[in-house]
Design a protein around this motif. Structure first.
Motif, PDB file in Angstrom:
ATOM      1  N   PHE A   1       0.838  -1.197   0.000  1.00 58.98           N
ATOM      2  CA  PHE A   1       0.000   0.000   0.000  1.00 58.98           C
ATOM      3  C   PHE A   1       0.877   1.252   0.000  1.00 58.98           C
ATOM      4  O   PHE A   1       0.644   2.184  -0.777  1.00 58.98           O
ATOM      5  CB  PHE A   1      -0.926  -0.018   1.215  1.00 58.98           C
ATOM      6  N   HIS A   2       1.891   1.265   0.852  1.00 61.11           N
ATOM      7  CA  HIS A   2       2.786   2.421   0.959  1.00 61.11           C
ATOM      8  C   HIS A   2       3.485   2.718  -0.369  1.00 61.11           C
ATOM      9  O   HIS A   2       3.653   3.880  -0.751  1.00 61.11           O
ATOM     10  CB  HIS A   2       3.830   2.182   2.052  1.00 61.11           C
ATOM     11  N   HIS A   3       3.859   1.672  -1.091  1.00 60.98           N
ATOM     12  CA  HIS A   3       4.553   1.841  -2.363  1.00 60.98           C
ATOM     13  C   HIS A   3       3.591   1.907  -3.544  1.00 60.98           C
ATOM     14  O   HIS A   3       4.004   1.842  -4.697  1.00 60.98           O
ATOM     15  CB  HIS A   3       5.583   0.731  -2.562  1.00 60.98           C
ATOM     16  N   ARG A   4       2.303   1.999  -3.248  1.00 63.36           N
ATOM     17  CA  ARG A   4       1.233   2.208  -4.229  1.00 63.36           C
ATOM     18  C   ARG A   4       1.049   1.061  -5.223  1.00 63.36           C
ATOM     19  O   ARG A   4       0.699   1.275  -6.386  1.00 63.36           O
ATOM     20  CB  ARG A   4       1.420   3.534  -4.957  1.00 63.36           C
ATOM     21  N   TYR A   5       1.292  -0.150  -4.765  1.00 68.33           N
ATOM     22  CA  TYR A   5       0.985  -1.332  -5.568  1.00 68.33           C
ATOM     23  C   TYR A   5      -0.441  -1.802  -5.302  1.00 68.33           C
ATOM     24  O   TYR A   5      -1.008  -2.527  -6.101  1.00 68.33           O
ATOM     25  CB  TYR A   5       1.966  -2.469  -5.267  1.00 68.33           C
ATOM     26  N   LEU A   6      -0.990  -1.379  -4.177  1.00 61.81           N
ATOM     27  CA  LEU A   6      -2.373  -1.665  -3.799  1.00 61.81           C
ATOM     28  C   LEU A   6      -3.048  -0.371  -3.389  1.00 61.81           C
ATOM     29  O   LEU A   6      -2.385   0.570  -2.950  1.00 61.81           O
ATOM     30  CB  LEU A   6      -2.427  -2.606  -2.582  1.00 61.81           C
ATOM     31  N   LYS A   7      -4.367  -0.351  -3.514  1.00 64.35           N
ATOM     32  CA  LYS A   7      -5.143   0.761  -2.978  1.00 64.35           C
ATOM     33  C   LYS A   7      -6.355   0.182  -2.273  1.00 64.35           C
ATOM     34  O   LYS A   7      -6.764  -0.953  -2.538  1.00 64.35           O
ATOM     35  CB  LYS A   7      -5.560   1.736  -4.071  1.00 64.35           C
ATOM     36  N   ASN A   8      -6.908   0.954  -1.358  1.00 69.92           N
ATOM     37  CA  ASN A   8      -8.122   0.496  -0.693  1.00 69.92           C
ATOM     38  C   ASN A   8      -9.333   0.950  -1.506  1.00 69.92           C
ATOM     39  O   ASN A   8      -9.371   2.039  -2.047  1.00 69.92           O
ATOM     40  CB  ASN A   8      -8.190   0.963   0.758  1.00 69.92           C
ATOM     41  N   VAL A   9     -10.291   0.064  -1.609  1.00 70.83           N
ATOM     42  CA  VAL A   9     -11.475   0.323  -2.416  1.00 70.83           C
ATOM     43  C   VAL A   9     -12.372   1.309  -1.670  1.00 70.83           C
ATOM     44  O   VAL A   9     -12.690   1.114  -0.505  1.00 70.83           O
ATOM     45  CB  VAL A   9     -12.242  -0.985  -2.704  1.00 70.83           C
ATOM     46  N   GLY A  10     -12.749   2.369  -2.350  1.00 68.03           N
ATOM     47  CA  GLY A  10     -13.663   3.340  -1.780  1.00 68.03           C
ATOM     48  C   GLY A  10     -13.025   4.262  -0.763  1.00 68.03           C
ATOM     49  O   GLY A  10     -13.714   5.009  -0.088  1.00 68.03           O
ATOM     50  N   GLY A  11     -11.721   4.236  -0.654  1.00 66.40           N
ATOM     51  CA  GLY A  11     -11.054   5.093   0.310  1.00 66.40           C
ATOM     52  C   GLY A  11     -10.033   5.968  -0.359  1.00 66.40           C
ATOM     53  O   GLY A  11      -9.770   5.858  -1.547  1.00 66.40           O
ATOM     54  N   GLY A  12      -9.436   6.800   0.420  1.00 65.47           N
ATOM     55  CA  GLY A  12      -8.393   7.668  -0.092  1.00 65.47           C
ATOM     56  C   GLY A  12      -7.040   7.009   0.062  1.00 65.47           C
ATOM     57  O   GLY A  12      -6.875   5.815  -0.205  1.00 65.47           O
ATOM     58  N   ILE A  13      -6.102   7.795   0.536  1.00 60.84           N
ATOM     59  CA  ILE A  13      -4.751   7.280   0.691  1.00 60.84           C
ATOM     60  C   ILE A  13      -4.516   6.690   2.078  1.00 60.84           C
ATOM     61  O   ILE A  13      -3.400   6.321   2.415  1.00 60.84           O
ATOM     62  CB  ILE A  13      -3.703   8.372   0.401  1.00 60.84           C
ATOM     63  N   LEU A  14      -5.580   6.603   2.880  1.00 59.85           N
ATOM     64  CA  LEU A  14      -5.453   6.079   4.233  1.00 59.85           C
ATOM     65  C   LEU A  14      -6.432   4.943   4.458  1.00 59.85           C
ATOM     66  O   LEU A  14      -7.457   4.834   3.790  1.00 59.85           O
ATOM     67  CB  LEU A  14      -5.739   7.192   5.253  1.00 59.85           C
ATOM     68  N   PHE A  15      -6.106   4.104   5.434  1.00 55.89           N
ATOM     69  CA  PHE A  15      -7.058   3.120   5.934  1.00 55.89           C
ATOM     70  C   PHE A  15      -6.774   2.946   7.412  1.00 55.89           C
ATOM     71  O   PHE A  15      -5.695   3.263   7.889  1.00 55.89           O
ATOM     72  CB  PHE A  15      -6.977   1.788   5.181  1.00 55.89           C
ATOM     73  N   HIS A  16      -7.747   2.467   8.144  1.00 57.44           N
ATOM     74  CA  HIS A  16      -7.614   2.332   9.586  1.00 57.44           C
ATOM     75  C   HIS A  16      -7.016   0.972   9.910  1.00 57.44           C
ATOM     76  O   HIS A  16      -7.571  -0.060   9.544  1.00 57.44           O
ATOM     77  CB  HIS A  16      -8.984   2.494  10.259  1.00 57.44           C
ATOM     78  N   LYS A  17      -5.873   0.943  10.601  1.00 55.75           N
ATOM     79  CA  LYS A  17      -5.177  -0.305  10.911  1.00 55.75           C
ATOM     80  C   LYS A  17      -6.032  -1.272  11.716  1.00 55.75           C
ATOM     81  O   LYS A  17      -5.938  -2.476  11.538  1.00 55.75           O
ATOM     82  CB  LYS A  17      -3.906  -0.021  11.700  1.00 55.75           C
ATOM     83  N   ASP A  18      -6.865  -0.738  12.609  1.00 56.72           N
ATOM     84  CA  ASP A  18      -7.686  -1.598  13.452  1.00 56.72           C
ATOM     85  C   ASP A  18      -8.837  -2.237  12.699  1.00 56.72           C
ATOM     86  O   ASP A  18      -9.450  -3.176  13.182  1.00 56.72           O
ATOM     87  CB  ASP A  18      -8.235  -0.803  14.645  1.00 56.72           C
ATOM     88  N   ASP A  19      -9.136  -1.736  11.526  1.00 60.84           N
ATOM     89  CA  ASP A  19     -10.238  -2.270  10.726  1.00 60.84           C
ATOM     90  C   ASP A  19      -9.713  -2.910   9.446  1.00 60.84           C
ATOM     91  O   ASP A  19     -10.418  -3.015   8.455  1.00 60.84           O
ATOM     92  CB  ASP A  19     -11.227  -1.140  10.396  1.00 60.84           C
ATOM     93  N   LEU A  20      -8.482  -3.380   9.490  1.00 62.05           N
ATOM     94  CA  LEU A  20      -7.836  -3.931   8.296  1.00 62.05           C
ATOM     95  C   LEU A  20      -8.584  -5.139   7.736  1.00 62.05           C
ATOM     96  O   LEU A  20      -8.679  -5.306   6.527  1.00 62.05           O
ATOM     97  CB  LEU A  20      -6.393  -4.309   8.615  1.00 62.05           C
ATOM     98  N   GLU A  21      -9.130  -5.971   8.613  1.00 61.64           N
ATOM     99  CA  GLU A  21      -9.822  -7.180   8.157  1.00 61.64           C
ATOM    100  C   GLU A  21     -11.079  -6.867   7.349  1.00 61.64           C
ATOM    101  O   GLU A  21     -11.545  -7.699   6.584  1.00 61.64           O
ATOM    102  CB  GLU A  21     -10.178  -8.085   9.342  1.00 61.64           C
TER     103      GLU A  21
END
Length: 83
Positions: free
Chosen positions: A44-64
């Motif tokens: 994610f940090h190196h931009r090989y993946l992105k989160n669907v429907g989100g920006g450049i951040l995601f919540h670590k506690d809700d990773l699953e």
């Protein structure tokens, strides 16, 4: 320092050709949850993946519950590894 993907990195990345959660990567690769999380953070940090429907951040506690999908840069990496 450039990112040098390992075989495990590529294996995890290939699990996200379609929008998937971390569960798919754990099941498909047989890697430990914490290893997959670490790989996801790097991809994610190196931009090989992105989160669907989100920006450049995601919540670590809700990773699953976060869906990730491969980016164009990720496709290029997979294409270069297979070549």
């Amino acid at each position: 320092m450039p990112f040098e993907p390992t075989k495990d990195d590529v294996d995890v990345l290939s699990c996200f050709l379609h929008a998937e959660t971390i569960t798919a990567a754990i099941e498909d690769t047989d890697l430990d949850l914490f290893v997959v999380k670490d790989i996801l953070y790097h991809l994610f940090h190196h931009r090989y993946l992105k989160n669907v429907g989100g920006g450049i951040l995601f919540h670590k506690d809700d990773l699953e519950n976060t869906f990730f999908i491969i980016t164009a840069k990720g496709y290029e990496l997979l294409d270069n590894v297979q070549a």
